[in-house]
Design an enzyme around this catalytic site. Structure first.
Site, PDB file in Angstrom:
ATOM      1  N   HIS A  17       0.866  -1.100   0.601  1.00  0.00           N
ATOM      2  CA  HIS A  17      -0.123  -0.046   0.001  1.00  0.00           C
ATOM      3  C   HIS A  17       0.666   1.407   0.207  1.00  0.00           C
ATOM      4  O   HIS A  17       0.275   2.668  -1.241  1.00  0.00           O
ATOM      5  CB  HIS A  17      -0.806  -0.095   1.270  1.00  0.00           C
ATOM      6  CG  HIS A  17      -1.909  -0.318   0.667  1.00  0.00           C
ATOM      7  ND1 HIS A  17      -3.106  -0.072   0.987  1.00  0.00           N
ATOM      8  CD2 HIS A  17      -2.475  -1.942   0.829  1.00  0.00           C
ATOM      9  CE1 HIS A  17      -4.806  -1.153   1.341  1.00  0.00           C
ATOM     10  NE2 HIS A  17      -4.120  -2.227   1.052  1.00  0.00           N
ATOM     11  N   ASP A 116      -4.263   6.797   2.025  1.00  0.00           N
ATOM     12  CA  ASP A 116      -4.595   6.012   1.694  1.00  0.00           C
ATOM     13  C   ASP A 116      -5.865   6.132   1.700  1.00  0.00           C
ATOM     14  O   ASP A 116      -6.182   6.170   2.555  1.00  0.00           O
ATOM     15  CB  ASP A 116      -4.263   4.725   2.070  1.00  0.00           C
ATOM     16  CG  ASP A 116      -4.141   3.548   1.371  1.00  0.00           C
ATOM     17  OD1 ASP A 116      -5.247   2.569   1.592  1.00  0.00           O
ATOM     18  OD2 ASP A 116      -3.137   2.551   1.107  1.00  0.00           O
ATOM     19  N   HIS A 147     -16.878  -2.259  -3.427  1.00  0.00           N
ATOM     20  CA  HIS A 147     -17.270  -2.034  -2.482  1.00  0.00           C
ATOM     21  C   HIS A 147     -18.332  -1.069  -1.732  1.00  0.00           C
ATOM     22  O   HIS A 147     -18.890  -0.548  -1.405  1.00  0.00           O
ATOM     23  CB  HIS A 147     -16.003  -1.146  -1.496  1.00  0.00           C
ATOM     24  CG  HIS A 147     -14.760  -2.836  -1.219  1.00  0.00           C
ATOM     25  ND1 HIS A 147     -15.473  -3.864  -0.251  1.00  0.00           N
ATOM     26  CD2 HIS A 147     -14.213  -2.983  -1.970  1.00  0.00           C
ATOM     27  CE1 HIS A 147     -14.258  -4.513  -0.002  1.00  0.00           C
ATOM     28  NE2 HIS A 147     -13.541  -3.635  -1.260  1.00  0.00           N
ATOM     29  N   TRP A 351      -3.266  -6.296  -6.648  1.00  0.00           N
ATOM     30  CA  TRP A 351      -3.045  -5.620  -8.379  1.00  0.00           C
ATOM     31  C   TRP A 351      -2.250  -5.172  -8.355  1.00  0.00           C
ATOM     32  O   TRP A 351      -2.018  -5.124 -10.057  1.00  0.00           O
ATOM     33  CB  TRP A 351      -4.345  -4.768  -7.541  1.00  0.00           C
ATOM     34  CG  TRP A 351      -4.561  -3.448  -8.397  1.00  0.00           C
ATOM     35  CD1 TRP A 351      -4.388  -2.714  -9.152  1.00  0.00           C
ATOM     36  CD2 TRP A 351      -4.915  -3.896  -9.671  1.00  0.00           C
ATOM     37  NE1 TRP A 351      -4.245  -1.773  -9.733  1.00  0.00           N
ATOM     38  CE2 TRP A 351      -4.732  -2.238 -10.786  1.00  0.00           C
ATOM     39  CE3 TRP A 351      -5.324  -4.800 -10.959  1.00  0.00           C
ATOM     40  CZ2 TRP A 351      -5.493  -2.196 -11.792  1.00  0.00           C
ATOM     41  CZ3 TRP A 351      -6.398  -4.991 -11.806  1.00  0.00           C
ATOM     42  CH2 TRP A 351      -5.968  -3.556 -13.153  1.00  0.00           C
TER      43      TRP A 351
END
Ligand code: UDP
Length: 454
Positions: A17, A116, A147, A351
């Site tokens: 991340h 983030d 989501h 990803w």
């Protein structure tokens, strides 16, 4: 040049991340070099150490944020969920403390927060300060979209019964009508808000529409329908990637040179590259299945495998495969995927790995484990048609050999290769001077430059 904008950057220090966020910030610095912007990067000491690796960058100052552990409680990374829970319990106070320090040090109030997307409370911090909040979603648009439809998904699951919805498709989510409920991340399928991860993502969903912009490391052309739908949900929805094609990457130093030299000696598109990202090691039974498949089929392979997982390999595997295979504890993945000798990527479908594979046109064999990986693998196989999933979803000797044959040797593999090369071209267009991602990036730059947003 006098500094007139101070951007506070809040990182989520787990998985992959923080590194993509730093990549984004570095690109913003480079492209805004004459425009007087400085960045304070707030992240835990451990994650800062890993992503900066001792390097310093102009106009980016790293600040260490408390990770929520007390003395003697240091985590080795073996229980990431517990570490996440402790970190989240320390938020937002741990971030606010260093934000104040950064303001004192720079002598400038923070004029914009870039975080983030998981760190939903940044919305409140920005509101209190009357400044814009730009959120960075580090995964794919498809998982963000799923989501955003959590409430509808939960409502359907409650009215129909969870078991009966498993095979149902998301007919009500634009661009995802072939996705089944069973492809969704656990954090969407479980409505248990006691789980810190589920709660964090659910709160994020509630806050994101207030974000001045939602930024994604992807490109619009990969999912045009999803992109349009998300544009209607957010004030600004900005696909600015793939960052590897548009941004400077952090140097890995000289690590991994040996495997690059080895790749140079291999035949064109013959090597299987294997990596499960920064967090996952498959169970011993699966490790054995994968190893046996490679050995039996004598597929040339390069396997990124952490030292502590080597013991999970079958006895004598290294010796028996040394003529056609190589194992390294960390691979320079971008350079590996870029190498023409690599013919397929066995991946956990994180990803970043998928985007890197697309950017270099390498077909995938998917073994997803958790989070968004299952949904990503569904998109890879059935929507983008740029890879295959394993029969039964796990590594077995025969199932893996079958997947390897279909990607490396059969007509299926040929079609997949054509599809991924077309997608690669679209990605390359997106980052050209007048491409969609470049335009979106310029919009982002304008937005963070002007203290009140656009
Ligand atoms: N990576 C790498 N070398 C390795 C393994 C992974 O450089 O040996 C990098 C890879 O290029 C990617 C990241 O680690 O950028 C993994 O990110 P991803 O989102 O795929 O998975 P995660 O680590 O978040 O599960």
């Amino acid at each position: 040049m006098a500094i007139h904008s101070h951007i506070g950057v809040l990182a989520f220090p787990f998985g992959t991340h923080a590194a993509p966020l730093l990549t984004l910030v570095r690109r913003l610095v480079i492209d805004s070099s004459s425009q007087g912007i400085t960045f304070s990067f707030f992240n835990t000491a451990k994650s800062n150490c890993a992503i900066f690796s001792g390097q310093e960058f102009d106009n980016i100052k790293a600040y260490d944020v408390w990770d929520g552990t007390h003395e003697g409680q240091a985590f080795t990374g073996s229980n990431i969920l517990e570490a996440m829970q402790l970190f989240l319990a320390a938020t937002p106070g741990n971030f606010e403390k260093v934000m104040k320090e950064a303001e004192v040090k720079t002598g400038m109030k923070i004029s914009c927060l870039l975080s983030d997307a998981f760190l939903w409370f940044t919305c409140d911090l920005a509101e209190e300060r009357g400044i814009p909040w730009v959120s960075f979603w580090t995964a794919a648009s498809c998982s963000l979209s799923a989501h955003m439809y959590t409430d509808q998904i939960w409502s359907l699951m409650r009215s129909t019964g969870a078991a009966k919805t498993e095979e149902k498709t998301l007919s009500f989510v634009p661009g995802m009508t072939s996705v089944r409920f069973s492809d969704l991340p656990e954090e969407i399928l479980s409505d248990n808000l006691e789980s810190p991860l589920t709660l964090m993502i659910y709160k994020m969903v509630q806050k994101l529409s207030k974000s001045t912009a939602v930024v994604v490391n992807s490109f619009e052309e990969i999912d045009p329908v999803i992109t349009n739908d998300l544009k209607s949900k957010f004030q600004n929805f900005l696909n600015i990637g793939p960052s590897i094609l548009s941004s400077p990457t952090l140097s890995n130093g000289d690590s991994g040179q040996e495997c690059l030299l080895w790749l140079e000696k291999q035949r064109h598109a013959s090597v299987i590259y294997i990596s499960f990202g920064t967090v996952i090691t498959p169970q011993p039974r699966e490790m054995a299945g994968l190893a046996e498949a490679l050995e039996t089929g004598e597929f040339p392979f390069l396997w990124s495998l952490r030292d502590n997982a080597m013991k999970l390999l079958p006895d004598g595997f290294l010796d028996r495969t040394s003529k056609f295979g190589m194992i390294v504890s960390w691979a320079p993945q971008l350079k590996v995927l870029e190498n023409p000798s690599v013919g397929a990527f066995i991946t956990h479908c994180g990803w970043n790995s998928i985007l890197e594979s697309i950017s270099f046109g390498v077909p995938m064999i998917c073994r997803p484990f958790f989070g968004d990986q299952n949904l990503n693998s569904k998109m890879v196989e059935d929507v983008w048609k740029i890879g295959v999933r394993l029969e039964g979803g796990v590594f077995t000797k025969n199932g893996t050999i079958e997947a390897l044959h279909s990607v490396m040797l059969n007509e299926t593999g040929k079609a997949i290769r054509e599809n991924i090369n077309k997608l690669k071209q679209k990605a390359q267009y997106a980052v050209k001077f007048d491409g969609t991602s470049t335009k979106n990036f310029r919009a982002l730059l304008e937005l963070i430059k002007s203290p009140r947003g656009i």
